[in-house]
Design a protein around this motif. Structure first.
Motif, PDB file in Angstrom:
ATOM      1  N   LEU A  12      16.962  44.683   7.095  1.00  0.00           N
ATOM      2  CA  LEU A  12      17.258  44.242   8.465  1.00  0.00           C
ATOM      3  C   LEU A  12      17.876  42.844   8.454  1.00  0.00           C
ATOM      4  CD1 LEU A  12      14.033  45.575  10.242  1.00  0.00           C
ATOM      5  CD2 LEU A  12      16.349  46.491  10.465  1.00  0.00           C
ATOM      6  N   CYS A  16      21.393  45.610   8.166  1.00  0.00           N
ATOM      7  CA  CYS A  16      21.390  47.077   8.133  1.00  0.00           C
ATOM      8  C   CYS A  16      21.171  47.586   9.559  1.00  0.00           C
ATOM      9  CB  CYS A  16      20.272  47.572   7.213  1.00  0.00           C
ATOM     10  SG  CYS A  16      20.000  49.343   7.287  1.00  0.00           S
ATOM     11  N   THR A  17      22.089  48.412  10.050  1.00  0.00           N
ATOM     12  CA  THR A  17      21.947  48.918  11.422  1.00  0.00           C
ATOM     13  C   THR A  17      21.769  50.429  11.471  1.00  0.00           C
ATOM     14  OG1 THR A  17      24.352  49.026  11.628  1.00  0.00           O
ATOM     15  CG2 THR A  17      23.263  47.057  12.499  1.00  0.00           C
ATOM     16  N   PHE A  18      21.726  51.058  10.293  1.00  0.00           N
ATOM     17  CA  PHE A  18      21.539  52.508  10.299  1.00  0.00           C
ATOM     18  C   PHE A  18      20.572  52.904   9.201  1.00  0.00           C
ATOM     19  CE2 PHE A  18      22.205  56.921   9.341  1.00  0.00           C
ATOM     20  CZ  PHE A  18      22.448  57.501  10.583  1.00  0.00           C
ATOM     21  N   MET A  38      13.705  49.218  14.456  1.00  0.00           N
ATOM     22  CA  MET A  38      15.111  49.389  14.829  1.00  0.00           C
ATOM     23  C   MET A  38      15.366  49.637  16.317  1.00  0.00           C
ATOM     24  SD  MET A  38      16.802  51.145  11.471  1.00  0.00           S
ATOM     25  CE  MET A  38      18.384  50.322  11.261  1.00  0.00           C
ATOM     26  N   SER A  44      21.275  49.277  16.684  1.00  0.00           N
ATOM     27  CA  SER A  44      20.682  49.840  15.465  1.00  0.00           C
ATOM     28  C   SER A  44      20.225  51.272  15.701  1.00  0.00           C
ATOM     29  CB  SER A  44      19.478  49.013  15.023  1.00  0.00           C
ATOM     30  OG  SER A  44      19.912  47.787  14.510  1.00  0.00           O
ATOM     31  N   CYS A  45      20.189  52.025  14.635  1.00  0.00           N
ATOM     32  CA  CYS A  45      19.815  53.433  14.764  1.00  0.00           C
ATOM     33  C   CYS A  45      18.876  53.853  13.650  1.00  0.00           C
ATOM     34  CB  CYS A  45      21.074  54.296  14.731  1.00  0.00           C
ATOM     35  SG  CYS A  45      20.714  56.045  14.771  1.00  0.00           S
ATOM     36  N   ALA A  67      28.894  50.823   9.714  1.00  0.00           N
ATOM     37  CA  ALA A  67      27.514  50.325   9.727  1.00  0.00           C
ATOM     38  C   ALA A  67      27.013  50.088   8.299  1.00  0.00           C
ATOM     39  CB  ALA A  67      26.607  51.332  10.421  1.00  0.00           C
ATOM     40  N   SER A  69      24.332  50.952   6.015  1.00  0.00           N
ATOM     41  CA  SER A  69      23.415  52.074   6.150  1.00  0.00           C
ATOM     42  C   SER A  69      22.541  52.231   4.921  1.00  0.00           C
ATOM     43  CB  SER A  69      24.196  53.364   6.416  1.00  0.00           C
ATOM     44  OG  SER A  69      25.020  53.672   5.318  1.00  0.00           O
TER      45      SER A  69
END
Lengths: 364, 295
Positions: A12, A16-18, A38, A44-45, A67, A69
């Motif tokens: 994070l 990292c957004t996925f 998240m 974020s996902c 992203a 990931s």
């Protein structure tokens, strides 16, 4: 903080957004932590996939949207990811995989630590390729190396692996979270350059979907446009050699290591959990004539570092497998290389390593 | 007729007190009989029924992997058939193994038409790894990967309709049942193993640990699920709905309020909007399967 949570936090911190994942012991805490964190971070996902094949595929898809990931898994899940790992290598998709290694083969020992996937991570998918694998030996390194993995993935456009183990993943230690971590995104694709034309470092710029470039992505052997060209021997030769050399040629530049006692006669080469026992023997008990090389990046293997011990009479390689990296050390040196193999889930004891030093002394 | 006194799953296993799946295992074997081979996927039942150095199973039992029980069973069945043998081949797998990771292998086995009975014990999440959501987790249930909180009301998707998916494969027999009705399980398993072709049975198995209720209330929970219309017991034979358990329906709150996984719908304040959505799921079930008793 627990190593698995530190790894999630490191991701994070690195932006990292996925996260696409699937529960599996002993890595599940990484996914659980991402599931809790998240939704609170805009853009974020967290997505739970139906299995590890799908998890790996999802992070590849997400990477092509730009992203950062990641996924996390262990033993059986890692095996299921293998085909997609090869696909990520071939399509030069930057992504990060955390593997909290457990005892194998098969379902093996879900709750016990191991380092049995060190060859699988390097050679597990079919065909010739190279990857980058980092091995933390502490909770702090779980955080730091996961963050670093994203930069390496972006720089080299390759899947990067945090090859932790259950011992480190479930260990609780003090963690210092820095105010910020270094973030180096992939170089962009220069105007007029084709999507798979490599730069001088062998790495093409990255133009994710929707960035104004026509991008064709395929696991087939392809030309600089990304178009399939599967029967031209020279094309395949050049592409696959580049996929390997862009990483292997940088192995000394990106090497991440600690060297203690360059004058040592008996040198431990170690990574991951066994580093802790080595430190006990060399740093604390100060067993005479010993030193060590701790590798935080194991693949690509930086063999030049072995020459930093001019008086070395034997290398000793403690691993939680039946001897994997010991073979890599052995093929680069002409002196004895002694494995100290331990499987079953327990760490080496200091006595195991001191015994190995005695064996080394008696044989050299 | 099945011998109800038959005990092919021994006591002394390591399930939690009040474990729904443990009850299911015992009842399944009463229906299937001694001439049975079990393929078990990774999951709670695999782990609690085979604690080293013991096993609770008195029939041949193979732990496949997480995703492939139906494929391993396919191999067993096809080979037995070539040898002229007719043991019952049964998969017993949790909802994660069935709804998510195992779909590919199940679909293949059903399409090829193997003579197997695939039984899913549905406790509505990955309980073995510590309560992560699965495709079987009901709408709004809190799990560790669908945690309820300020930004989340729990699992945001409805439960996947696996029985209908398998019925759509042309399975000769698809049934649902619940540990709250033991004789019904025995009867349905016995029927399935005696039908030629791939049969599917989904058993509702409340999980006191994962759902958050006292282990003495497992049967009560199973009954409430049926009485509220959130679980429907039915049989689909050759694609036709044949038999449905009818009830005098209770409001879904009666079922939700006794489980910690739905506690966020009641505290700090009653979330009538979300409860109305869950009531709508029960109403749709009632409509689809005609479960309401005419008074």
């Amino acid at each position: 903080m627990q190593g698995n949570i530190a790894s999630a936090e490191g991701a994070l911190a690195a932006g990292c957004t996925f996260f696409g994942g699937y529960p599996i012991t002993p890595s599940t805490e990484v996914a659980e932590h991402m599931a809790a964190r998240m939704p609170k971070i805009k853009g974020s996902c967290f997505i739970q996939m139906e299995d590890e094949i799908a998890s790996m595929a999802a992070i590849i898809g997400a990477a092509w949207t730009g992203a950062r990931s990641m996924t996390a898994t262990s033993g059986p899940g890692f095996s299921l990811m293998m085909e997609n790992i090869g696909y990520a290598v071939m399509t030069e998709t930057p992504c990060v995989l955390v593997n909290i290694q457990r005892g194998g083969p098969s379902t093996g020992q879900p709750t016990m630590g191991a380092q049995g996937d060190m060859m699988q991570v390097r050679f597990g998918s079919h065909g010739d390729y190279s990857i980058i694998a980092l091995c933390p030996s502490s909770v702090q390194e779980c955080f730091d190396l996961t963050a670093k993995a994203f930069n390496l993935a972006d720089r080299f456009r390759t899947p990067v692996f945090l090859m932790a183990d259950e011992v480190i993943g479930h260990m609780r230690e003090k963690l210092e979270i820095p105010d910020s971590v270094e973030i180096v995104r992939p170089k962009t694709l220069p105007e007029g350059m084709l999507p798979f034309t490599p730069g001088p470092d062998g790495v093409p710029g990255f133009a994710p979907f929707g960035t104004g470039r026509y991008t064709h992505v395929t696991g087939l052997t392809h030309d600089e446009r990304g178009y399939p060209d599967t029967t031209n021997p020279a094309r395949h030769d050049a592409l696959v050699r580049r996929l390997v050399s862009k990483i292997e040629d940088a192995r000394h530049e990106i090497a991440d290591y600690t060297i203690v006692n360059e004058d040592a006669e008996y040198v431990f080469v170690c990574y991951g959990a066994p580093v802790r026992t080595v430190k006990e023997v060399v740093d604390k008990r100060k067993v005479p004539k010993t030193g060590y090389l701790q590798l935080r990046i194991v693949w690509p293997f930086p063999e030049e570092l072995l020459k930093r011990f001019p008086k070395c009479r034997a290398f000793i390689v403690p691993e939680m497998n039946l001897g994997m990296i010991v073979r890599e050390v052995g093929r680069h040196v002409k002196i004895p290389v002694i494995p100290v193999s331990r499987i079953g889930g327990e760490l080496h004891t200091p006595e195991d390593l001191i015994e190995a030093v005695k064996i080394a002394e008696s044989t050299t | 007729m099945a011998d109800k006194s038959l005990e092919m799953v021994e006591c002394g296993h390591r399930a939690c007190g009040g474990c729904g799946p443990a009850l299911a295992a015992r009842l399944i074997l009463k229906g299937a009989g001694e001439r049975t081979i079990i393929c078990a996927a990774t999951g709670c039942m695999e782990v609690f029924s085979t604690p080293y150095p013991q096993t609770a199973w008195k029939v041949p039992w193979v732990h496949s992997l997480f995703q492939n029980s139906a494929a391993v069973a396919s191999g067993i069945e096809a080979s037995l058939k070539r040898q002229g043998r007719d043991e019952h081949v049964i998969c017993i797998c949790g909802d994660g193994a069935t709804f998510d990771i195992g779909v590919l292998c199940i679909s293949g086995a059903f399409e090829r038409g193997h003579n197997i009975t695939y039984i899913c014990y549905d406790n509505e999440a990955y309980m073995n790894t510590g309560i992560q959501r699965s495709g079987a987790t009901p709408f709004d249930a809190s799990t560790t990967t669908s945690p309820a909180g300020k930004n989340s009301l729990g699992n945001s998707r409805p439960k996947k309709d696996m029985p209908q998916i398998l019925a759509a494969h042309g399975a000769p027999y698809v049934a649902t049942c619940s540990i709250a009705y033991p004789n019904d399980i025995i009867k349905k398993v016995e029927r399935a193993v005696n039908i030629d072709g791939p049969c599917y049975i989904q058993i509702h198995t409340p999980c006191c640990t994962g759902w958050g209720f006292d282990g003495s209330k497992t049967i009560e929970l199973g009954k409430l699920a049926i009485e509220t219309g959130l679980w429907v017991n039915f049989e689909i034979v050759n694609g036709k709905l044949e038999k449905v358990k009818k009830v005098k329906r209770k409001p879904v709150e009666d079922y939700l309020k006794v489980q910690k996984r739905f506690a966020h719908l009641f505290k700090p304040s009653l979330n009538t909007t979300e409860i109305a959505k869950i009531q709508a799921i029960a109403d749709a079930n009632a409509e689809k399967y005609g479960i309401d008793l005419k008074i």
